[in-house]
Design a protein around this motif. Structure first.
Motif, short mmCIF file in Angstrom:
data_model
loop_
_atom_site.label_atom_id
_atom_site.label_comp_id
_atom_site.label_asym_id
_atom_site.label_seq_id
_atom_site.Cartn_x
_atom_site.Cartn_y
_atom_site.Cartn_z
N GLU A 81 0.83 -1.20 0.00
CA GLU A 81 0.00 0.00 0.00
C GLU A 81 0.87 1.26 0.00
O GLU A 81 0.37 2.35 -0.23
CB GLU A 81 -0.92 -0.01 1.23
CG GLU A 81 -1.99 1.06 1.26
CD GLU A 81 -1.60 2.29 2.08
OE1 GLU A 81 -2.34 3.28 2.02
OE2 GLU A 81 -0.55 2.24 2.77
N ASP A 82 2.15 1.08 0.23
CA ASP A 82 3.10 2.19 0.34
C ASP A 82 2.71 3.12 1.48
O ASP A 82 2.36 4.29 1.28
CB ASP A 82 3.22 2.96 -0.97
CG ASP A 82 3.91 2.13 -2.05
OD1 ASP A 82 5.14 2.05 -2.02
OD2 ASP A 82 3.20 1.55 -2.89
N SER A 106 -0.29 7.19 4.48
CA SER A 106 -0.72 6.27 3.44
C SER A 106 -0.43 6.79 2.03
O SER A 106 -0.33 7.99 1.81
CB SER A 106 -2.22 5.97 3.58
OG SER A 106 -2.98 7.17 3.51
N LYS A 107 -0.27 5.82 1.11
CA LYS A 107 -0.10 6.08 -0.33
C LYS A 107 1.01 7.09 -0.61
O LYS A 107 0.83 8.07 -1.33
CB LYS A 107 -1.43 6.54 -0.93
CG LYS A 107 -2.55 5.52 -0.76
CD LYS A 107 -3.80 5.93 -1.51
CE LYS A 107 -4.94 4.95 -1.24
NZ LYS A 107 -4.63 3.57 -1.62
N ALA A 129 -1.86 11.89 5.78
CA ALA A 129 -1.64 11.45 7.15
C ALA A 129 -2.92 11.64 7.92
O ALA A 129 -3.70 12.55 7.64
CB ALA A 129 -0.50 12.25 7.79
N SER A 130 -3.14 10.78 8.92
CA SER A 130 -4.38 10.87 9.70
C SER A 130 -4.38 12.06 10.65
O SER A 130 -5.44 12.50 11.09
CB SER A 130 -4.59 9.57 10.49
OG SER A 130 -3.49 9.30 11.33
N LEU A 131 -3.21 12.59 10.97
CA LEU A 131 -3.09 13.80 11.78
C LEU A 131 -2.01 14.69 11.17
O LEU A 131 -1.00 14.20 10.67
CB LEU A 131 -2.70 13.47 13.23
CG LEU A 131 -3.71 12.68 14.06
CD1 LEU A 131 -3.07 12.27 15.40
CD2 LEU A 131 -4.96 13.49 14.32
N TYR A 177 9.17 6.83 -5.75
CA TYR A 177 8.42 7.24 -4.56
C TYR A 177 7.80 6.09 -3.78
O TYR A 177 7.21 6.29 -2.73
CB TYR A 177 7.31 8.21 -4.97
CG TYR A 177 7.82 9.48 -5.62
CD1 TYR A 177 8.90 10.19 -5.09
CD2 TYR A 177 7.24 9.95 -6.79
CE1 TYR A 177 9.36 11.34 -5.68
CE2 TYR A 177 7.71 11.12 -7.40
CZ TYR A 177 8.77 11.81 -6.85
OH TYR A 177 9.23 12.94 -7.43
N GLY A 178 7.91 4.87 -4.27
CA GLY A 178 7.28 3.75 -3.59
C GLY A 178 8.15 3.17 -2.49
O GLY A 178 9.35 3.46 -2.38
N ILE A 179 7.53 2.32 -1.65
CA ILE A 179 8.25 1.57 -0.61
C ILE A 179 8.47 0.16 -1.15
O ILE A 179 7.51 -0.53 -1.51
CB ILE A 179 7.45 1.54 0.69
CG1 ILE A 179 7.29 2.96 1.25
CG2 ILE A 179 8.14 0.64 1.72
CD1 ILE A 179 6.39 3.03 2.46
#
Length: 258
Positions: free
Chosen positions: A35-36, A96-97, A105-107, A121-123
């Motif tokens: 999901e990176d 995410s992504k 980001a969630s925060l 740019y991927g993991i």
């Protein structure tokens, strides 16, 4: 007098929340190469407008992605800013992504840092190390906070001269195994302890993680973002405290008589 005490407490809390982060103040709680994305927990309050950088570009002991054993200048640089609110200790933040333009980001706010020559740019699902750090810029780390690898720190990104310690503030998901996990997530306790410091050893121990060993597909897997919480110490009942004080007083009187 009371007003001064309240004001002092507020100032102290604000000072603590804005104190500079050090190694181990945050820790990775998930890693997802499909999901990176990844997530982390804050073990301390993180002050407003704090910027934390991330990269999967290898550190060679003195610099990121430049010369040495790891000349890989084309990988990702990211920055996370906490924004106008303190990130409370125990909070879990999901990123995410990271390979897309809509990374989030969630925060706080999360964005890519443009560095010349960077297009990857991927993991990666093998031989990948992600670092979290403070710095004057994304390419100039000053304080490493945490690292996680699905390879190993000997060949896939060093932790030499970072202040990070494998098994404490740097997570090796692979260990001595031959697999390179696509996905891993902390599955240990998130409640029941008196201090956030008590969770550090648990999160750093891969025995408390679900680690992919089959190179499965985790593109749509969402990690657990439940916050870590602490419990207040059990107070000593007033009667017991008074009894203890009385016994100590009696013991003192006996010593003086002798």
């Amino acid at each position: 007098m009371r007003k001064f005490l309240v004001a002092g407490a507020i100032l102290m809390a604000a000072s603590q929340a804005n104190a500079a982060l050090i190694a181990g103040d945050i820790a990775f709680t998930s890693f997802n190469a499909d999901e990176d994305g990844f997530s982390l927990v804050a073990f301390v309050d993180i002050g407003i407008n704090t910027t934390v950088f991330f990269t999967d570009n290898e550190w060679n002991g003195s610099a990121i992605g430049a010369g040495g054993a790891f000349p890989l200048p084309g990988e990702n640089y990211l920055q996370w800013n906490t924004g106008a609110s303190v990130i409370s200790a125990g909070s879990v933040v999901r990123f995410s992504k990271v390979q897309e333009t809509t990374l989030s980001a969630s925060l706080g706010s999360f964005s890519r840092v443009t560095v010349a020559g960077n297009t990857n740019y991927g993991i990666a699902n093998s031989n990948e190390t992600i670092y979290a750090y403070l710095g004057t810029s994304a390419t100039a780390p000053s304080t490493f906070l945490a690292a996680i690898t699905n390879g190993n720190f000997a060949t896939d990104g060093s932790i030499a001269n970072t202040g990070l310690v494998q098994g404490t503030s740097a997570m090796d998901l692979n260990g001595a195994a031959s697999y390179t996990p696509d996905y891993a997530e902390y599955t240990g306790p998130r409640s029941g302890f008196a201090s956030f410091t008590d969770y550090k050893a648990l999160v750093a121990n891969t025995a408390n993680w679900n680690v992919d060993t089959t190179n499965g597909t985790y593109t749509n897997t969402i990690p657990n973002t439940t916050a870590f919480t602490t419990v207040a110490p059990v107070p000593v009942p007033a009667a017991a405290w008074l009894l203890g004080s009385a016994l100590l007083g009696m013991a003192g009187l006996r010593r003086r008589k002798v």
